[in-house]
Design a protein around this motif. Structure first.
Motif, PDB file in Angstrom:
ATOM      1  N   VAL A   1       0.849  -1.192   0.000  1.00 29.36           N
ATOM      2  CA  VAL A   1       0.000   0.000   0.000  1.00 29.36           C
ATOM      3  C   VAL A   1       0.883   1.239   0.000  1.00 29.36           C
ATOM      4  CG1 VAL A   1      -1.723   1.323   1.288  1.00 29.36           C
ATOM      5  CG2 VAL A   1      -1.872  -1.168   1.221  1.00 29.36           C
ATOM      6  N   ILE A   2       0.499   2.224  -0.809  1.00 28.86           N
ATOM      7  CA  ILE A   2       1.194   3.510  -0.840  1.00 28.86           C
ATOM      8  C   ILE A   2       0.209   4.584  -0.390  1.00 28.86           C
ATOM      9  CG2 ILE A   2       2.311   5.226  -2.309  1.00 28.86           C
ATOM     10  CD1 ILE A   2       3.260   2.884  -4.052  1.00 28.86           C
ATOM     11  N   PRO A   3       0.525   5.325   0.667  1.00 22.88           N
ATOM     12  CA  PRO A   3      -0.356   6.414   1.108  1.00 22.88           C
ATOM     13  C   PRO A   3      -0.381   7.550   0.094  1.00 22.88           C
ATOM     14  CG  PRO A   3       1.265   5.829   2.803  1.00 22.88           C
ATOM     15  CD  PRO A   3       1.699   5.172   1.541  1.00 22.88           C
ATOM     16  N   GLN A   4      -1.465   8.306   0.131  1.00 25.79           N
ATOM     17  CA  GLN A   4      -1.617   9.451  -0.767  1.00 25.79           C
ATOM     18  C   GLN A   4      -2.049  10.670   0.031  1.00 25.79           C
ATOM     19  OE1 GLN A   4      -5.023  10.094  -3.678  1.00 25.79           O
ATOM     20  NE2 GLN A   4      -3.439   9.482  -5.136  1.00 25.79           N
ATOM     21  N   VAL A   5      -1.602  11.857  -0.395  1.00 27.03           N
ATOM     22  CA  VAL A   5      -2.002  13.110   0.239  1.00 27.03           C
ATOM     23  C   VAL A   5      -2.594  14.040  -0.805  1.00 27.03           C
ATOM     24  CG1 VAL A   5       0.273  14.207  -0.068  1.00 27.03           C
ATOM     25  CG2 VAL A   5      -1.251  14.995   1.773  1.00 27.03           C
ATOM     26  N   MET A   6      -3.577  14.834  -0.392  1.00 28.25           N
ATOM     27  CA  MET A   6      -4.086  15.895  -1.257  1.00 28.25           C
ATOM     28  C   MET A   6      -3.998  17.207  -0.497  1.00 28.25           C
ATOM     29  SD  MET A   6      -7.439  16.209  -3.624  1.00 28.25           S
ATOM     30  CE  MET A   6      -8.643  16.213  -2.306  1.00 28.25           C
ATOM     31  N   THR A   7      -3.134  18.089  -0.968  1.00 26.49           N
ATOM     32  CA  THR A   7      -2.941  19.369  -0.310  1.00 26.49           C
ATOM     33  C   THR A   7      -2.292  20.335  -1.284  1.00 26.49           C
ATOM     34  OG1 THR A   7      -1.937  20.458   1.620  1.00 26.49           O
ATOM     35  CG2 THR A   7      -0.648  18.731   0.574  1.00 26.49           C
ATOM     36  N   ASN A   8      -2.377  21.627  -0.970  1.00 27.43           N
ATOM     37  CA  ASN A   8      -1.623  22.646  -1.705  1.00 27.43           C
ATOM     38  C   ASN A   8      -0.749  23.455  -0.747  1.00 27.43           C
ATOM     39  OD1 ASN A   8      -3.482  24.197  -0.353  1.00 27.43           O
ATOM     40  ND2 ASN A   8      -4.531  24.959  -2.168  1.00 27.43           N
ATOM     41  N   ASP A   9      -0.460  22.840   0.409  1.00 28.09           N
ATOM     42  CA  ASP A   9       0.259  23.533   1.471  1.00 28.09           C
ATOM     43  C   ASP A   9       1.499  22.723   1.867  1.00 28.09           C
ATOM     44  OD1 ASP A   9       0.002  25.668   3.839  1.00 28.09           O
ATOM     45  OD2 ASP A   9       0.574  23.736   4.707  1.00 28.09           O
TER      46      ASP A   9
ATOM     47  N   GLY B   1      -5.977  19.069  -5.874  1.00 30.47           N
ATOM     48  CA  GLY B   1      -6.259  18.086  -6.905  1.00 30.47           C
ATOM     49  C   GLY B   1      -5.866  18.622  -8.274  1.00 30.47           C
ATOM     50  N   SER B   2      -6.699  18.369  -9.275  1.00 31.16           N
ATOM     51  CA  SER B   2      -6.373  18.839 -10.623  1.00 31.16           C
ATOM     52  C   SER B   2      -6.442  20.360 -10.735  1.00 31.16           C
ATOM     53  CB  SER B   2      -7.299  18.185 -11.654  1.00 31.16           C
ATOM     54  OG  SER B   2      -8.654  18.475 -11.389  1.00 31.16           O
ATOM     55  N   GLY B   3      -7.020  21.025  -9.733  1.00 34.40           N
ATOM     56  CA  GLY B   3      -7.052  22.487  -9.718  1.00 34.40           C
ATOM     57  C   GLY B   3      -5.712  23.123  -9.394  1.00 34.40           C
ATOM     58  N   LEU B   4      -4.735  22.308  -9.000  1.00 40.25           N
ATOM     59  CA  LEU B   4      -3.399  22.824  -8.672  1.00 40.25           C
ATOM     60  C   LEU B   4      -2.428  22.729  -9.849  1.00 40.25           C
ATOM     61  CD1 LEU B   4      -1.486  23.950  -6.473  1.00 40.25           C
ATOM     62  CD2 LEU B   4      -1.104  21.593  -5.703  1.00 40.25           C
ATOM     63  N   ILE B   5      -2.792  21.965 -10.880  1.00 46.61           N
ATOM     64  CA  ILE B   5      -1.856  21.724 -11.985  1.00 46.61           C
ATOM     65  C   ILE B   5      -1.485  23.019 -12.704  1.00 46.61           C
ATOM     66  CG2 ILE B   5      -1.528  20.467 -14.169  1.00 46.61           C
ATOM     67  CD1 ILE B   5      -3.425  18.322 -13.061  1.00 46.61           C
ATOM     68  N   CYS B   6      -2.368  24.012 -12.682  1.00 45.69           N
ATOM     69  CA  CYS B   6      -2.094  25.275 -13.370  1.00 45.69           C
ATOM     70  C   CYS B   6      -1.185  26.196 -12.562  1.00 45.69           C
ATOM     71  CB  CYS B   6      -3.405  25.994 -13.704  1.00 45.69           C
ATOM     72  SG  CYS B   6      -4.359  26.456 -12.246  1.00 45.69           S
ATOM     73  N   GLU B   7      -0.673  25.733 -11.428  1.00 44.97           N
ATOM     74  CA  GLU B   7       0.204  26.552 -10.587  1.00 44.97           C
ATOM     75  C   GLU B   7       1.562  25.871 -10.390  1.00 44.97           C
ATOM     76  OE1 GLU B   7      -1.410  28.877  -7.358  1.00 44.97           O
ATOM     77  OE2 GLU B   7      -3.320  27.793  -7.550  1.00 44.97           O
ATOM     78  N   PRO B   8       2.387  25.840 -11.426  1.00 50.12           N
ATOM     79  CA  PRO B   8       3.674  25.140 -11.337  1.00 50.12           C
ATOM     80  C   PRO B   8       4.588  25.659 -10.225  1.00 50.12           C
ATOM     81  CG  PRO B   8       3.147  25.646 -13.629  1.00 50.12           C
ATOM     82  CD  PRO B   8       2.139  26.350 -12.793  1.00 50.12           C
TER      83      PRO B   8
ATOM     84  N   VAL C   1      10.264   9.098  -0.542  1.00 52.43           N
ATOM     85  CA  VAL C   1      10.111   8.940  -1.986  1.00 52.43           C
ATOM     86  C   VAL C   1       8.753   9.531  -2.367  1.00 52.43           C
ATOM     87  CG1 VAL C   1       9.870   7.286  -3.869  1.00 52.43           C
ATOM     88  CG2 VAL C   1      11.543   6.877  -2.047  1.00 52.43           C
ATOM     89  N   ILE C   2       8.741  10.389  -3.387  1.00 51.53           N
ATOM     90  CA  ILE C   2       7.501  11.040  -3.801  1.00 51.53           C
ATOM     91  C   ILE C   2       7.121  10.575  -5.210  1.00 51.53           C
ATOM     92  CG2 ILE C   2       6.379  13.240  -4.362  1.00 51.53           C
ATOM     93  CD1 ILE C   2       8.151  14.529  -2.217  1.00 51.53           C
ATOM     94  N   SER C   3       5.848  10.227  -5.366  1.00 56.38           N
ATOM     95  CA  SER C   3       5.285   9.940  -6.676  1.00 56.38           C
ATOM     96  C   SER C   3       4.073  10.832  -6.864  1.00 56.38           C
ATOM     97  CB  SER C   3       4.913   8.456  -6.806  1.00 56.38           C
ATOM     98  OG  SER C   3       4.013   8.072  -5.775  1.00 56.38           O
ATOM     99  N   MET C   4       3.620  10.960  -8.099  1.00 56.83           N
ATOM    100  CA  MET C   4       2.534  11.879  -8.412  1.00 56.83           C
ATOM    101  C   MET C   4       1.373  11.140  -9.076  1.00 56.83           C
ATOM    102  SD  MET C   4       4.080  14.895  -7.716  1.00 56.83           S
ATOM    103  CE  MET C   4       3.220  16.189  -8.601  1.00 56.83           C
ATOM    104  N   LYS C   5       0.160  11.627  -8.805  1.00 57.37           N
ATOM    105  CA  LYS C   5      -1.053  11.171  -9.507  1.00 57.37           C
ATOM    106  C   LYS C   5      -1.696  12.426 -10.073  1.00 57.37           C
ATOM    107  CE  LYS C   5      -4.704   8.182 -10.054  1.00 57.37           C
ATOM    108  NZ  LYS C   5      -5.595   9.014 -10.889  1.00 57.37           N
ATOM    109  N   MET C   6      -1.775  12.527 -11.418  1.00 58.69           N
ATOM    110  CA  MET C   6      -2.196  13.771 -12.039  1.00 58.69           C
ATOM    111  C   MET C   6      -3.254  13.534 -13.112  1.00 58.69           C
ATOM    112  SD  MET C   6       1.563  15.596 -12.527  1.00 58.69           S
ATOM    113  CE  MET C   6       0.878  17.242 -12.810  1.00 58.69           C
ATOM    114  N   ARG C   7      -3.981  14.600 -13.416  1.00 59.73           N
ATOM    115  CA  ARG C   7      -4.744  14.665 -14.661  1.00 59.73           C
ATOM    116  C   ARG C   7      -3.939  15.504 -15.653  1.00 59.73           C
ATOM    117  NH1 ARG C   7     -11.042  13.615 -14.908  1.00 59.73           N
ATOM    118  NH2 ARG C   7     -11.162  12.052 -13.268  1.00 59.73           N
ATOM    119  N   MET C   8      -4.477  15.675 -16.862  1.00 58.01           N
ATOM    120  CA  MET C   8      -3.794  16.486 -17.876  1.00 58.01           C
ATOM    121  C   MET C   8      -3.782  17.971 -17.507  1.00 58.01           C
ATOM    122  SD  MET C   8      -2.877  14.416 -20.193  1.00 58.01           S
ATOM    123  CE  MET C   8      -3.242  12.808 -20.849  1.00 58.01           C
ATOM    124  N   GLY C   9      -4.734  18.317 -16.675  1.00 65.82           N
ATOM    125  CA  GLY C   9      -4.932  19.704 -16.285  1.00 65.82           C
ATOM    126  C   GLY C   9      -6.345  19.819 -15.768  1.00 65.82           C
ATOM    127  N   TYR C  10      -6.792  21.037 -15.516  1.00 65.81           N
ATOM    128  CA  TYR C  10      -8.193  21.214 -15.145  1.00 65.81           C
ATOM    129  C   TYR C  10      -8.990  21.770 -16.323  1.00 65.81           C
ATOM    130  CZ  TYR C  10     -12.553  22.253 -12.910  1.00 65.81           C
ATOM    131  OH  TYR C  10     -13.886  22.258 -12.609  1.00 65.81           O
TER     132      TYR C  10
END
Length: 313
Positions: A63-71, A107-114, A131-140
């Motif tokens: 199992v790999i934990p996941q976080v959702m944050t912009n902070d 979430g995908s609302g953060l992709i536009c803020e590199p 170790v960091i991995s990413m789960k992304m959409r193409m954008g919002y």
């Protein structure tokens, strides 16, 4: 090339009770991603997240934990928490498409803020050894947003980037954008995993032919709708086991009992199982009729009768 199958996290569905039962009855998944931890501005881990990641609740699977944050402070807080539990990797959710998340710049609302992404990754890599991995959409808004993040992501030793080949605004409507995913392969040095609309063995083979360089495939809603799918992909077969519905019933009864014991009262378990049956029903000849029977069941006894009738048919 060996095929590695991953379970994409679905909030409200793929917690440890589901994961353990899935592994027991079906198999085929190499790694499960836990549903995201979200802190909402408070540096406190909710008890439901704690239970989901406790090592004793995850003894038979990876199992790999996941976080959702912009902070960044929240990100570092979660890193410390999961490392204390013995986890070595944290997946960052930049994929969630739901407006209640994206309107807050997550979430995908953060992709536009590199630059914000860069700040968080910089602190995480400078201040921790996770170790960091990413789960992304193409954008919002559009599928080019992700391309603007790659020059920044390429500065960090990310384990991988799993990309759901839709934009956030789509939610789960419309098809996946395979051309946009192909552009991503050429635009980054990172290892990419594919996610999105893997719902059949035939469809999976077509994806493999389109993207022969991809060897990690993430299955989300398709895994709940057809829990036999991962093992069938691994076995390269479109044939279901002869005792398909007997296995499904044993799996269903296990998760029902687990959730019934964890939830209080008939209404929560009814809503929980209705959520699952929105997906389960798709594996039956008449999905609408099947789901309607579940929805009409007003109490646990009626629910069990409806399930028995569906499986008998």
């Amino acid at each position: 090339m060996a095929t590695t199958l991953l379970s994409s996290p679905l909030q409200g569905f793929t917690d440890f009770r589901f994961r353990n039962a899935f592994q027991q009855y079906f198999g085929g998944i190499d790694t499960f991603y836990a549903p995201y931890i979200r802190l909402n501005g408070k540096l406190v881990i909710k008890s439901s997240y704690q239970r989901d990641l406790q090592p004793e609740n995850n003894t038979t699977l990876e199992v790999i934990p996941q976080v959702m944050t912009n902070d960044a402070d929240e990100f570092l807080f979660v890193i410390k928490y999961i490392q204390e539990l013995g986890y070595k990797e944290l997946n960052w959710n930049l994929g969630c498409p739901y407006p209640m998340v994206t309107k807050r710049g997550m979430g995908s609302g953060l992709i536009c803020e590199p630059q914000k992404i860069n700040h968080i990754l910089e602190r995480a890599h400078n201040e921790t050894d996770v170790v960091i991995s990413m789960k992304m959409r193409m954008g919002y808004e559009h599928s080019e947003e992700i391309l603007d993040t790659f020059p920044i992501l390429d500065n960090y030793p990310l384990k991988n980037i799993a990309i759901h080949a839709r934009i956030g605004k789509q939610l789960y409507k419309g098809g996946v954008d395979l051309d946009a995913f192909a552009r991503c392969i050429d635009a980054t040095k990172h290892t990419l995993y594919y996610n999105g609309d893997i719902t059949s063995v035939t469809g999976f083979k077509a994806m493999q032919e389109r993207f022969p360089m991809i060897d990690h495939w993430m299955i989300g809603r398709g895994l709940i709708a057809d829990p036999f799918l991962p093992q069938m992909i691994k076995n390269n077969t479109t044939e279901y086991p002869k005792d398909r519905f007997k296995i499904f019933k044993a799996f269903h009864d296990t998760i029902y009992q687990e959730y019934d014991a964890a939830l209080s009262g008939p209404t929560p378990i009814k809503m929980k199982m209705q959520g699952f049956w929105e997906y389960f029903a798709q594996a039956f000849p008449n999905p609408q009729k099947t789901f309607k029977k579940i929805k009409k069941a007003g109490n646990p006894r009626a629910y069990q009768s409806a399930v028995a009738e569906i499986l008998k048919e």
